[in-house]
Design an enzyme around this catalytic site. Structure first.
Site, mmCIF file in Angstrom:
data_model
loop_
_atom_site.group_PDB
_atom_site.id
_atom_site.type_symbol
_atom_site.label_atom_id
_atom_site.label_comp_id
_atom_site.label_asym_id
_atom_site.label_seq_id
_atom_site.Cartn_x
_atom_site.Cartn_y
_atom_site.Cartn_z
ATOM 1 N N ARG A 141 41.708 -73.583 -2.675
ATOM 2 C CA ARG A 141 43.107 -73.788 -3.083
ATOM 3 C C ARG A 141 43.198 -74.468 -4.450
ATOM 4 N NH1 ARG A 141 46.750 -75.055 2.325
ATOM 5 N NH2 ARG A 141 45.945 -73.306 3.553
ATOM 6 N N ARG A 177 44.251 -68.853 2.326
ATOM 7 C CA ARG A 177 44.048 -69.172 3.743
ATOM 8 C C ARG A 177 42.912 -68.306 4.265
ATOM 9 N NH1 ARG A 177 47.336 -71.865 7.174
ATOM 10 N NH2 ARG A 177 49.118 -71.640 5.768
ATOM 11 N N ARG A 191 37.410 -72.343 9.754
ATOM 12 C CA ARG A 191 38.600 -72.415 10.600
ATOM 13 C C ARG A 191 39.020 -71.004 11.008
ATOM 14 N NH1 ARG A 191 42.141 -77.105 7.391
ATOM 15 N NH2 ARG A 191 40.436 -78.636 7.340
ATOM 16 N N GLU A 229 50.560 -76.889 0.100
ATOM 17 C CA GLU A 229 49.650 -77.969 0.458
ATOM 18 C C GLU A 229 48.273 -77.786 -0.185
ATOM 19 O OE1 GLU A 229 47.100 -79.559 4.295
ATOM 20 O OE2 GLU A 229 48.868 -78.306 4.650
ATOM 21 N N SER A 286 45.335 -83.680 1.741
ATOM 22 C CA SER A 286 45.999 -84.587 2.672
ATOM 23 C C SER A 286 45.127 -85.819 2.846
ATOM 24 C CB SER A 286 46.252 -83.916 4.021
ATOM 25 O OG SER A 286 45.033 -83.613 4.669
#
Length: 416
Positions: free
Chosen positions: A381, A268, A253, A340, A343
């Site tokens: 993460r 990140r 990403r 987070e 998900s």
């Protein structure tokens, strides 16, 4: 992709649903184009019928030795009108599909108007008096400087026991979800544009995607893209459903627009590994399947000893394909907040319609099925959450027994 028939027959309900997302503006353009298309089609077909009739009249006149001038002129007039209408129809259809593709999925009625915490599990506290963050706990096992020299910012080398921890975590997670009926898959990470379009990442998140224009390929940001396309263009027997996969892959990403946020460490980054769950189900089973995916994510976090909370994500923060999404946010002691971690989304028939994936009921006509996705383990993460929540006063990390059984060292010690 939304169902045009539904948009026509339930226009006001669709408008209200899209308004909840702040995306109702494009609906009128789609309906206008669709109305013009449906008006043009019978006109074009009628003119084709006239052309055929005129052709037959010309042939009959010539055969009888009669003057066919008027019939020829009439046919030329019909042909010109048919050509003009066909060109208009082609243009309308060329505008309709992109306009329809820009509309996001209709949100589920239970999708929250704003982020809503449903529950907190585990005690959000620090295991030590002065918590260290993951970089301090890992030491030289995370080499951000070497990663930056090689590839630029937000890349890292992982080394030593941290690598063994990642391998154990991935193996354990795959075994866990396999036990819940998900077949393990290692998919390609370079995909064609139609795969990203099919899952709703295009047109929507272009700024986050790495593109290789010379090869007309894209690097995926999640194996959801490849798993969804595994059955593109297929009709699955109803009896075979649900079909469930668990993909393990690196993910890429660009993190465009995220400058200055979470730049320390591996929270990140541009490249990370992930185990992703994906499901193909009957339409009336997708809500229950969504809750099932969430339960697996919670089971994983509980087994890893990570305090977390479940959030029903705000309707205006849903990705284009999601009708409803839950996030599991892990407690990070060094930051003193929830962040987070996983998900899971119910995309209903949105992706399946774009990818032309259907089910065949016994004795019935094929119909569009539903798809869902959920993160089992976002490795980077999750490593952060494990290190920070299991740290000890001497700076070591006592790793969860389930990971030790999978091959991780019992204790992780920072190297220099």
């Amino acid at each position: 992709m939304l169902d045009l028939k539904l948009l026509r027959t339930e226009t006001e309900a669709a408008r209200a649903a899209l308004a909840r997302r702040g995306d109702a503006d494009g609906l009128d353009a789609v309906l206008s184009l669709d109305e013009r298309r449906r008006a043009l089609i019978p006109q074009v077909e009628g003119l084709k019928a006239e052309q055929n009739a005129a052709g037959q009249a010309i042939a009959a006149a010539k055969k009888a030795g009669e003057d066919a001038t008027e019939a020829l002129q009439a046919m030329n007039d019909v042909k010109a009108r048919a050509k003009a209408l066909q060109e208009e129809l082609t243009e309308v259809e060329a505008q309709l599909q992109p306009a329809l593709a820009k509309l996001p999925n209709l949100p589920d009625p239970t999708a929250a108007p704003q982020d809503t915490v449903l529950r907190e599990v585990g005690e959000p506290r620090s295991p030590v008096a002065e918590p260290r963050d993951h970089l301090e706990l890992a030491g030289a096992m995370i080499d951000m400087e070497a990663g930056a020299r090689l590839s630029g910012s937000r890349f890292a080398y992982l080394k030593g026991d941290l690598v063994m921890l990642e391998m154990a975590l991935v193996r354990w997670a795959l075994e866990k979800v396999r036990g819940h009926g998900h077949e393990p898959v290692i998919p390609p990470v370079l995909v064609r544009e139609e795969a990203l379009f099919g899952t709703g990442f295009l047109p929507d998140t272009e700024q986050q995607i790495y593109h290789l224009p010379q090869d007309e390929l894209y690097l995926v940001g999640t194996s959801e893209v490849a798993l969804a396309s595994l059955h593109a263009g297929e009709i699955l027997d109803q009896a075979s459903l649900p079909v469930r996969y668990a993909g393990f892959s690196p993910c890429f990403r660009r993190e465009a627009g995220a400058a200055g946020r979470d730049t320390r460490g591996i929270f990140r980054v541009h490249q990370f590994d992930k185990v992703e769950m994906f499901c193909f189900v009957e339409p009336d089973a997708s809500q229950a399947e969504h809750e099932r995916l969430l339960a697996i994510e919670e089971e994983i976090l509980t087994d890893l000893g990570i305090p977390y909370r479940v959030v029903n994500i705000a309707v205006d923060d849903l990705g284009a394909s999601a009708a409803k999404k839950y996030d599991c946010e892990a407690w990070l002691p060094a930051q003193g907040q929830y962040r987070e971690l996983t998900s899971c989304s119910n995309t209903t028939d949105y992706q399946a319609r774009r990818l032309n994936i259907r089910l065949r009921p016994e004795g019935g006509k094929p119909q569009t099925l539903h798809t869902l996705n959920g993160t089992a383990v976002a490795v980077g993460r999750t490593l952060i959450a494990i290190l920070e929540n299991h740290q000890q006063e001497d700076g070591t990390v006592a790793l969860p027994q389930c990971l030790v059984d999978a091959g991780a060292p019992p204790v992780l010690r920072a190297t220099t």
